[in-house]
Design an enzyme around this catalytic site. Structure first.
Site, PDB file in Angstrom:
ATOM      1  N   GLU A   1      -7.193   2.639 -14.279  1.00  0.00           N
ATOM      2  CA  GLU A   1      -5.773   2.647 -13.926  1.00  0.00           C
ATOM      3  C   GLU A   1      -4.923   3.104 -15.109  1.00  0.00           C
ATOM      4  O   GLU A   1      -4.021   3.935 -14.975  1.00  0.00           O
ATOM      5  CB  GLU A   1      -5.357   1.246 -13.470  1.00  0.00           C
TER       6      GLU A   1
ATOM      7  N   SER B   1       0.854  -1.196   0.000  1.00  0.00           N
ATOM      8  CA  SER B   1       0.000   0.000   0.000  1.00  0.00           C
ATOM      9  C   SER B   1       0.886   1.241   0.000  1.00  0.00           C
ATOM     10  O   SER B   1       1.908   1.281   0.691  1.00  0.00           O
ATOM     11  CB  SER B   1      -0.908   0.019   1.238  1.00  0.00           C
TER      12      SER B   1
END
Length: 476
Positions: free
Chosen positions: A198, A85
């Site tokens: 994306e 992350s």
């Protein structure tokens, strides 16, 4: 008595004169009164520092007052990837130019593992973001936090978990932000990005940093982004080519996304290939071997490769790895010639290639492409940007495939031990993807990119900046 009469005569003469020239006096006095009134209303000129220029600063015509920081806008973007992350914090001025946060143009922090590593405990997954959130909030001024959007975009790692598991994690993240964050959150901003989002954000990011946005589509650059779970290609095409894009039965464009950026409308061809990111492709290639020895594994390794909850046998053949034999396995995994292409021209897996054109000619290739090139030694890892050709990956693969696992430890010191057995496979796949998959010429020059220089600083060439630009544009 005589004195008083003389005074009276004097006063009368002054009065008479004022009366006689009253018109001239009015003409002169009215502008003077107006000018005085305007000067009274005008604020005094102030410098950025408490209204006073520093004593040691000489005023010159080159001295420019700084923009009002109250017009700046912040955005906090979490990139919840398959391998970890990451959080990005950006600050924009009123012209949508990046503003420094401290010494850098973004705050960037990361941690491992990613959300998908907590598949069975959604709360634990959400709580893993707390250290990143705390660092992000520290750089956003307190009085601006409630209007600063925070977005979480999960990518291929969470997609692989399936709908139920990913939805539970996303809900936990939404609840986490409502309780723990002082930023502006919205349930719609916590989502699993589909591949087209994306890819589109990545295209916006790189073209923004290169100052291409607002120019003709033919002056923009194309982007290939090789992640862990998926690979995206995006580039601008002409309106005529966009009209020819294959459509699904409902009539919705499957390949073209319309974007209006900096006064210019773009038709963006974008497609994401799930299961063809670098880590996912290993599983696809090993799956071709069907639990037998693989010509793509370095000699001396006998193990198991785990991806998406599935184990694959990863054992070298007795004769060691072979670039030629590994290339055949990679071609089968890409399904270059199957299913049959039903469009004018396809990449692989029956996917339309967008038609090519000027928007694709200048190609920027990001993420794992840069990493493996640097680890294989044909790109300087400190350069951040490098001009290469697809054939460079083939040459690097040939050397790697001739190396045993033991020798590779000293020959490729920058490769993580867990990735070392797959170095031959990774390089072969990258060449095959570019040349056989995306139909690039082996000698065609492409740009490997990790970061892009912008305002004398280096900014990560990643999709979160594109998402941030969209976020601040939508906030009133």
């Amino acid at each position: 008595m005589l004195k008083r009469n003389r005074q009276s005569q004097y006063n009368e003469s002054v009065s008479d004169k004022i009366h006689r020239y009253r018109g001239v006096i009015m003409v002169i006095s009215i502008p003077l009164v107006l000018i005085s009134f305007v000067l009274f209303l005008m604020p005094s000129v102030r410098s950025p520092n408490d209204g006073i220029l520093p004593a040691n600063r000489k005023f010159s015509p080159n001295y420019v007052l700084q923009s009002d920081p109250s017009s700046n806008r912040y955005a906090v973007i979490f990139d919840a990837g398959s391998s970890g992350s990451r959080v990005h914090v950006f600050c924009f001025d009123k012209n949508l130019d990046l503003v420094h946060i401290g010494d850098e143009l973004e705050l960037f922090e990361q941690l491992k593992p990613g959300l998908s590593a907590h598949a069975t405990d959604p709360k634990e997954a959400a709580d893993s973001l707390l250290p990143l959130l705390e660092k992000a909030e520290k750089v956003v001024p307190k009085d601006m936090r409630e209007n600063t959007p925070v977005k979480v975009g999960a990518t291929a790692g969470l997609r692989q978990l399936g709908v139920d598991a990913s939805e539970r994690i996303l809900q936990a993240v939404k609840d986490f932000l409502k309780v723990k964050s002082s930023l502006k959150s919205n349930d719609d901003w916590v989502t699993v990005l589909d591949g087209t989002q994306e890819g589109a954000y990545q295209w916006v990011t790189i073209n923004y940093l290169l100052k291409k946005l607002g120019k003709k589509y033919s002056q923009t650059v194309g982007v290939v982004d090789l992640g862990g779970g998926s690979v995206q290609m995006a580039y601008a095409i002409s309106e005529a080519d966009a009209a020819k894009a294959p459509r699904i039965t409902s009539g919705e464009d499957t390949y073209v996304k319309e974007m209006f950026l900096m006064g210019t409308k773009y038709y963006l061809y974008v497609h994401s290939y799930l299961k063809y990111g670098l880590l996912a492709a290993r599983a696809e290639i090993l799956g071709v071997a069907n639990d037998s020895e693989s010509p793509c594994i370095l000699a001396g390794y006998d193990g198991v490769y785990t991806y998406g909850g599935t184990d694959y046998k990863a054992s070298a053949s007795r004769s060691g790895s072979s670039m030629k034999k590994c290339s055949k396995e990679a071609l089968k995994a890409l399904k270059v010639n199957e299913p049959t292409c039903t469009h004018m021209k396809c990449t692989f897996g029956g996917v339309w290639n967008g038609g090519g054109g000027d928007g694709q000619k200048n190609l920027f290739v990001a993420s794992f492409f840069f990493d493996r090139a640097a680890e294989a030694g044909f790109v300087d890892p400190k350069s951040h940007v490098a001009k290469v050709r697809p054939i460079d990956f083939q040459k690097a693969a040939e050397l790697a495939c001739q190396t045993t696992l033991e020798d590779a430890k000293s020959k490729y010191p920058d490769v993580e031990p867990a990735n070392l057995p797959y170095l031959c496979m990774d390089l072969v796949y990258q060449y095959t993807l570019l040349v056989d998959g995306f139909d690039l010429q082996p000698q065609q020059q492409i740009t490997l990119v990790k970061k892009v220089k912008y305002q004398n600083s280096l900014v990560e060439a990643a999709w979160p900046l594109g998402s941030a630009i969209e976020a601040v544009s939508a906030v009133n």
